[in-house]
Design a protein around this motif. Sequence first.
Motif, PDB file in Angstrom:
ATOM      1  N   MET A   1       0.854  -1.189   0.000  1.00  0.00           N
ATOM      2  CA  MET A   1       0.000   0.000   0.000  1.00  0.00           C
ATOM      3  C   MET A   1       0.895   1.246   0.000  1.00  0.00           C
ATOM      4  N   SER A   2       0.500   2.243  -0.779  1.00  0.00           N
ATOM      5  CA  SER A   2       1.318   3.443  -0.875  1.00  0.00           C
ATOM      6  C   SER A   2       1.151   4.301   0.382  1.00  0.00           C
ATOM      7  N   GLU A   3       2.170   5.112   0.619  1.00  0.00           N
ATOM      8  CA  GLU A   3       2.149   5.986   1.782  1.00  0.00           C
ATOM      9  C   GLU A   3       0.991   6.988   1.667  1.00  0.00           C
ATOM     10  N   ARG A   4       0.371   7.280   2.793  1.00  0.00           N
ATOM     11  CA  ARG A   4      -0.734   8.241   2.838  1.00  0.00           C
ATOM     12  C   ARG A   4      -0.540   9.068   4.092  1.00  0.00           C
ATOM     13  N   ILE A   5      -0.441  10.375   3.933  1.00  0.00           N
ATOM     14  CA  ILE A   5      -0.208  11.268   5.063  1.00  0.00           C
ATOM     15  C   ILE A   5      -1.449  12.141   5.251  1.00  0.00           C
ATOM     16  N   VAL A   6      -1.993  12.112   6.463  1.00  0.00           N
ATOM     17  CA  VAL A   6      -3.204  12.878   6.759  1.00  0.00           C
ATOM     18  C   VAL A   6      -2.814  14.277   7.232  1.00  0.00           C
ATOM     19  N   VAL A   7      -3.455  15.255   6.622  1.00  0.00           N
ATOM     20  CA  VAL A   7      -3.362  16.648   7.043  1.00  0.00           C
ATOM     21  C   VAL A   7      -4.723  17.002   7.631  1.00  0.00           C
ATOM     22  N   VAL A   8      -4.721  17.561   8.832  1.00  0.00           N
ATOM     23  CA  VAL A   8      -5.990  17.960   9.440  1.00  0.00           C
ATOM     24  C   VAL A   8      -6.208  19.454   9.229  1.00  0.00           C
ATOM     25  N   GLY A   9      -7.432  19.792   8.902  1.00  0.00           N
ATOM     26  CA  GLY A   9      -7.847  21.187   8.840  1.00  0.00           C
ATOM     27  C   GLY A   9      -8.852  21.418   9.950  1.00  0.00           C
ATOM     28  N   ALA A  10      -8.751  22.550  10.612  1.00  0.00           N
ATOM     29  CA  ALA A  10      -9.650  22.869  11.711  1.00  0.00           C
ATOM     30  C   ALA A  10     -10.717  23.848  11.249  1.00  0.00           C
ATOM     31  N   ALA A  11     -11.963  23.409  11.320  1.00  0.00           N
ATOM     32  CA  ALA A  11     -13.092  24.315  11.102  1.00  0.00           C
ATOM     33  C   ALA A  11     -13.384  24.921  12.475  1.00  0.00           C
ATOM     34  N   LEU A  12     -12.629  25.969  12.805  1.00  0.00           N
ATOM     35  CA  LEU A  12     -12.706  26.594  14.128  1.00  0.00           C
ATOM     36  C   LEU A  12     -13.844  27.610  14.141  1.00  0.00           C
ATOM     37  N   TRP A  13     -14.857  27.317  14.960  1.00  0.00           N
ATOM     38  CA  TRP A  13     -16.046  28.163  15.058  1.00  0.00           C
ATOM     39  C   TRP A  13     -16.041  28.895  16.385  1.00  0.00           C
ATOM     40  N   HIS A  14     -16.432  30.181  16.322  1.00  0.00           N
ATOM     41  CA  HIS A  14     -16.554  30.977  17.539  1.00  0.00           C
ATOM     42  C   HIS A  14     -17.626  32.033  17.297  1.00  0.00           C
ATOM     43  N   GLU A  15     -18.626  32.049  18.160  1.00  0.00           N
ATOM     44  CA  GLU A  15     -19.722  33.016  18.054  1.00  0.00           C
ATOM     45  C   GLU A  15     -20.337  33.017  16.658  1.00  0.00           C
ATOM     46  N   VAL A  82     -11.094  17.196   7.772  1.00  0.00           N
ATOM     47  CA  VAL A  82     -11.505  18.386   8.521  1.00  0.00           C
ATOM     48  C   VAL A  82     -12.220  17.964   9.795  1.00  0.00           C
ATOM     49  N   TRP A  83     -11.872  18.660  10.856  1.00  0.00           N
ATOM     50  CA  TRP A  83     -12.501  18.465  12.166  1.00  0.00           C
ATOM     51  C   TRP A  83     -13.079  19.799  12.608  1.00  0.00           C
ATOM     52  N   THR A  84     -14.253  19.761  13.222  1.00  0.00           N
ATOM     53  CA  THR A  84     -14.759  20.980  13.837  1.00  0.00           C
ATOM     54  C   THR A  84     -13.947  21.220  15.101  1.00  0.00           C
ATOM     55  N   ALA A  85     -13.865  22.468  15.505  1.00  0.00           N
ATOM     56  CA  ALA A  85     -13.131  22.814  16.716  1.00  0.00           C
ATOM     57  C   ALA A  85     -13.735  24.074  17.311  1.00  0.00           C
ATOM     58  N   ARG A  86     -13.484  24.257  18.595  1.00  0.00           N
ATOM     59  CA  ARG A  86     -13.936  25.486  19.254  1.00  0.00           C
ATOM     60  C   ARG A  86     -12.882  25.912  20.264  1.00  0.00           C
ATOM     61  N   LEU A  87     -12.873  27.204  20.541  1.00  0.00           N
ATOM     62  CA  LEU A  87     -11.951  27.735  21.537  1.00  0.00           C
ATOM     63  C   LEU A  87     -12.409  27.290  22.925  1.00  0.00           C
ATOM     64  N   ARG A  88     -11.456  26.938  23.767  1.00  0.00           N
ATOM     65  CA  ARG A  88     -11.786  26.627  25.156  1.00  0.00           C
ATOM     66  C   ARG A  88     -12.019  27.948  25.895  1.00  0.00           C
ATOM     67  N   PRO A  89     -12.882  27.942  26.909  1.00  0.00           N
ATOM     68  CA  PRO A  89     -13.075  29.158  27.705  1.00  0.00           C
ATOM     69  C   PRO A  89     -11.738  29.673  28.225  1.00  0.00           C
ATOM     70  N   GLY A  90     -11.537  30.960  28.109  1.00  0.00           N
ATOM     71  CA  GLY A  90     -10.312  31.569  28.589  1.00  0.00           C
ATOM     72  C   GLY A  90      -9.162  31.559  27.600  1.00  0.00           C
ATOM     73  N   SER A  91      -9.368  30.955  26.417  1.00  0.00           N
ATOM     74  CA  SER A  91      -8.294  30.927  25.419  1.00  0.00           C
ATOM     75  C   SER A  91      -7.982  32.342  24.946  1.00  0.00           C
ATOM     76  N   LEU A  92      -6.744  32.560  24.611  1.00  0.00           N
ATOM     77  CA  LEU A  92      -6.360  33.816  23.970  1.00  0.00           C
ATOM     78  C   LEU A  92      -7.012  33.890  22.596  1.00  0.00           C
ATOM     79  N   ALA A  93      -7.116  35.096  22.057  1.00  0.00           N
ATOM     80  CA  ALA A  93      -7.620  35.262  20.697  1.00  0.00           C
ATOM     81  C   ALA A  93      -6.581  34.717  19.721  1.00  0.00           C
ATOM     82  N   PRO A  94      -7.026  34.096  18.619  1.00  0.00           N
ATOM     83  CA  PRO A  94      -6.072  33.577  17.646  1.00  0.00           C
ATOM     84  C   PRO A  94      -5.218  34.697  17.046  1.00  0.00           C
ATOM     85  N   ARG A  95      -3.970  34.368  16.770  1.00  0.00           N
ATOM     86  CA  ARG A  95      -3.089  35.293  16.078  1.00  0.00           C
ATOM     87  C   ARG A  95      -2.189  34.481  15.155  1.00  0.00           C
ATOM     88  N   PRO A  96      -1.827  35.022  13.998  1.00  0.00           N
ATOM     89  CA  PRO A  96      -1.014  34.253  13.048  1.00  0.00           C
ATOM     90  C   PRO A  96       0.431  34.144  13.528  1.00  0.00           C
TER      91      PRO A  96
END
Length: 138
Positions: A1-15, A82-96
């Motif tokens: 079987m050929s190599e297969r590498i999974v990349v996860v994308g986060a569907a990060l939802w907030h408000e 793709v996985w859904t995701a959410r910020l945990r309470p108290g998390s900092l705001a996202p920054r690049p």
Amino acid sequence: MSERIVVVGAALWHEGRLLAARRSAPAELAGRWELPGGKVEPGEAPDAAVVRELREELGVDAEAGERVPGEWPLRPPYVLQVWTARLRPGSLAPRPLEDHDALRWLAPARIWDVDWLDHDVPAVRDTLTHLGLAARQS
């Protein structure tokens, strides 16, 4: 079987909005938008990779939700999940922190206002369908 590498994308939802991240590298992807994420490390569970990647790329404390059904081909041997995701309470705001130079929170009606990477378009569309959010692509 050929190599297969999974990349996860986060569907990060907030408000009720989805986070989009603009690539700053590599040059061929710079300026286009994606769901933040990255490669699953050997022995790592995909949902754990979502949490780790969001911490590394955006500096947030998040939790993975459910996997969106399906996967989307990237450059072989990579596939996107793709996985859904959410910020945990108290998390900092996202920054690049890595690989991105801008972030935008998009309401469902504005999802297609950004120039998504080609391979993210079907993933974003299927994520919206999975979540019961009808956002027409213009």
